[in-house]
Scaffold this active site. Structure first.
Site, PDB file in Angstrom:
ATOM      1  CG  ASP A 131       2.665  -6.947   1.056  1.00 18.95           C
ATOM      2  OD1 ASP A 131       1.920  -7.141   2.031  1.00 18.95           O
ATOM      3  OD2 ASP A 131       3.271  -5.879   0.871  1.00 18.95           O
ATOM      4  CG  HIS A 132       0.956 -10.983   5.693  1.00 19.36           C
ATOM      5  ND1 HIS A 132       2.085 -10.308   6.022  1.00 19.36           N
ATOM      6  CD2 HIS A 132       0.086 -10.749   6.698  1.00 19.36           C
ATOM      7  CE1 HIS A 132       1.914  -9.684   7.177  1.00 19.36           C
ATOM      8  NE2 HIS A 132       0.706  -9.942   7.623  1.00 19.36           N
ATOM      9  CG  HIS A 158       2.904  -5.136   5.144  1.00 17.16           C
ATOM     10  ND1 HIS A 158       2.999  -6.196   4.275  1.00 17.16           N
ATOM     11  CD2 HIS A 158       3.474  -5.562   6.309  1.00 17.16           C
ATOM     12  CE1 HIS A 158       3.601  -7.203   4.884  1.00 17.16           C
ATOM     13  NE2 HIS A 158       3.902  -6.849   6.113  1.00 17.16           N
TER      14      HIS A 158
END
Ligand code: BG6
Length: 517
Positions: free
Chosen positions: A190-191, A253
């Site tokens: 999950d960047h 996010h």
């Protein structure tokens, strides 16, 4: 001996990095630049290798030229004029592969062994799948069938979101992966967890005596998480139309940031302990089980034609590869409750959307007001204190407090104490993918999502989605370039709150910031 399995070395262990999808957008925008930045900062062992894998035929030289171009365009470090480019580039090789053909994987194995010998790499292999998620399962199986997992070192799988389309499909995918990789070998990206300020939440909360004692329903009135984007769906209409904002941003996010804000202090700073605390938060999310509850607490909308900065913008239904009758939401906001002792009764408001007026990610913690019946509160309409964590693209922290206006006996003004990380000269925050690639190579899963977190997040999201599916056309609209539908404001007004302006939003915010200087 330490009980911390994360070895704090400066350099990642020597390994072969496989980039599946090496001719794609993610590889060129994020992954090659990240590898180069790690190399420049001495965080990659000299004895590393990268094999770019994709279907298209390409020679090693052509591939190295692509890597050069992507670094030129997207990397925060530039290749220096006198730099020995070949010293770096010789670590890169290319393999054209049909991912459904096991024989190709056998050839890949030979190529890998050759590189491992050349650079004395002890068999560590990191497989980064920058591919459509439908392919994760079959690529994993073929990695095993083709003998790619038989090296002497570790094997790790790094995969991008989305992890499934709902809980059921996520479970299926997880079962497929689990046939080949153990949970601690799977690194789900999950960047947002790779972003500096998201990682900073833990330190701000647990490293400061004046936050943690106030971090509960006695002192916090509400939390607001905004993830606004100016872009539309660009060339991703095909993917986005099946996903929508809830899946694209909400399930991952937004709920991950919420979990970082709401979690209990972990007993130790080990990845598993942090995951344990996050998953407790995600399991405590109050599920919205009926369509009425969803309607009351969640707003969805789609952008229509509008304008921003004098430019005309098309509506979502006119975008490329989007169904002209699509009901997919490009915006959602929700009132979310974490039903545990710490947070009972505190609303968490989350919102995200495409084609909003500014690009910003901010977390605003609004504290309860001081008593209104005593002292200053009797005479002034005091603003609540805010803690603002700026995640993206500006990085920093604001604290909004009340203070006397200089030269006046009776006037009180809000002012901001600011730490602007992005303004500091010499600070060049690493890109999320640099941190994540480095962590995966180190075997540190802290900023990746564990399966039970993913499952808990889907289970919360699925209820909303089911309710929406009962009335597919009940989606609100907002003009491109605006702050979303009116209903999103009502969500907070019903509770006596309002959305605080975010960075770059409006006049008030500008004045408030100017006051701080
Ligand atoms: C991705 C979403 O996960 O995050 C995109 O799929 C979105 O739709 C992007 O644009 C936003 O990331 P960032 O880092 O630019 O805020």
């Amino acid at each position: 001996m330490t009980d911390n399995p994360i070895v704090e070395t400066l350099q990642a262990p020597s390994a072969v990095f496989f980039i599946f999808g090496a001719t794609g957008d993610l590889a060129s925008r994020k992954l090659f630049p990240a590898i180069y930045s790690l190399y420049r900062e001495g965080k990659l062992a000299e004895d590393f290798a990268v094999i770019g894998v994709a279907r298209r035929p390409r020679t090693n030289e052509e591939f190295r030229d692509n890597v050069h171009e992507s670094i030129d365009e997207f990397c925060r470090y530039k290749i220096q004029p006198g730099e020995d480019w070949n010293k770096f580039a010789q670590h890169f090789e290319y393999k054209s592969l049909d991912i459904n053909n096991v024989d190709g994987f056998r050839e890949l194995r030979e190529q890998t062994e050759g590189l491992e010998q050349k650079f004395s790499i002890p068999g560590n292999r990191l497989f980064f799948l920058a591919l459509a998620p439908e392919l994760f399962g079959s690529v994993s199986l073929n990695l095993r069938e083709g003998g790619m997992m038989d090296g002497q070192g570790w094997n790790r799988l790094v995969i991008e979101k989305p992890f499934g389309y709902d809980l059921e499909s996520a479970r299926k995918l997880n079962t497929e992966l689990a046939q080949v990789f153990a949970e601690d070998e799977i690194f789900r990206i999950d960047h947002y967890l790779g972003k500096e300020m998201v990682q900073n939440i833990e330190v701000i909360r647990f490293g400061n005596a004046f936050f943690e004692p106030l971090w509960n329903n006695q002192h916090i009135a509400n939390v607001q998480i905004t993830l606004s984007e100016t872009v539309g769906v660009e060339e991703r209409g095909g993917y986005y139309d099946h996903s929508g904002a809830l899946r694209d941003m909400g399930q991952n996010h937004m709920l991950q940031m919420l979990a970082m804000i709401a979690m209990e202090p972990p007993s130790r700073l080990l990845p598993e302990d942090i995951h344990d605390e996050k998953v407790k938060v995600l399991r405590s999310l109050r599920p919205y089980l009926t369509a009425e509850e969803v309607d009351k607490n969640v707003v969805r909308a789609q952008y229509t034609a509008g304008s921003a900065k004098g430019k005309e913008l098309p509506g979502y239904r006119e975008e490329d590869k989007v169904d002209p009758e699509s009901n997919t939401e490009t915006y959602f906001s929700a009132r979310v409750f974490v039903d545990n002792f710490r947070w009972a009764g505190v609303p968490f408001y989350i919102r995200t959307g495409k084609r909003l007026p500014v690009k910003t990610t901010e977390i605003i913690v609004e504290f309860k007001r001081t008593p209104t019946n005593v002292y200053l509160g009797q005479r002034h309409n005091l603003e609540p204190n805010l803690l603002v964590i700026r995640v993206n693209p500006m990085e920093g922290i604001y604290i909004k407090i009340n203070a006397k206006k200089p030269g006046s006996d009776s006037e009180i003004q809000p002012l901001a104490m600011e730490f602007c990380q992005s303004c500091m000269i010499g600070i060049n925050s690493p890109e999320a993918y640099e941190r994540l690639l480095e962590d995966a190579a180190q075997g540190d899963s802290t900023y990746f999502t564990r399966w039970d977190e993913v499952a808990a997040a889907w289970s919360f999201i699925d209820h909303i989605d089911h309710a929406w599916k009962q009335h597919p056309s009940d989606v609100k609209s907002y003009p491109a370039g605006s702050w979303g539908p009116e209903e999103t404001h009502q969500l907070l007004q019903q509770d006596g709150f309002h959305w605080w302006p975010v960075n770059g939003q409006d006049e008030d915010n500008v004045i408030w910031q100017a006051n701080s200087r």
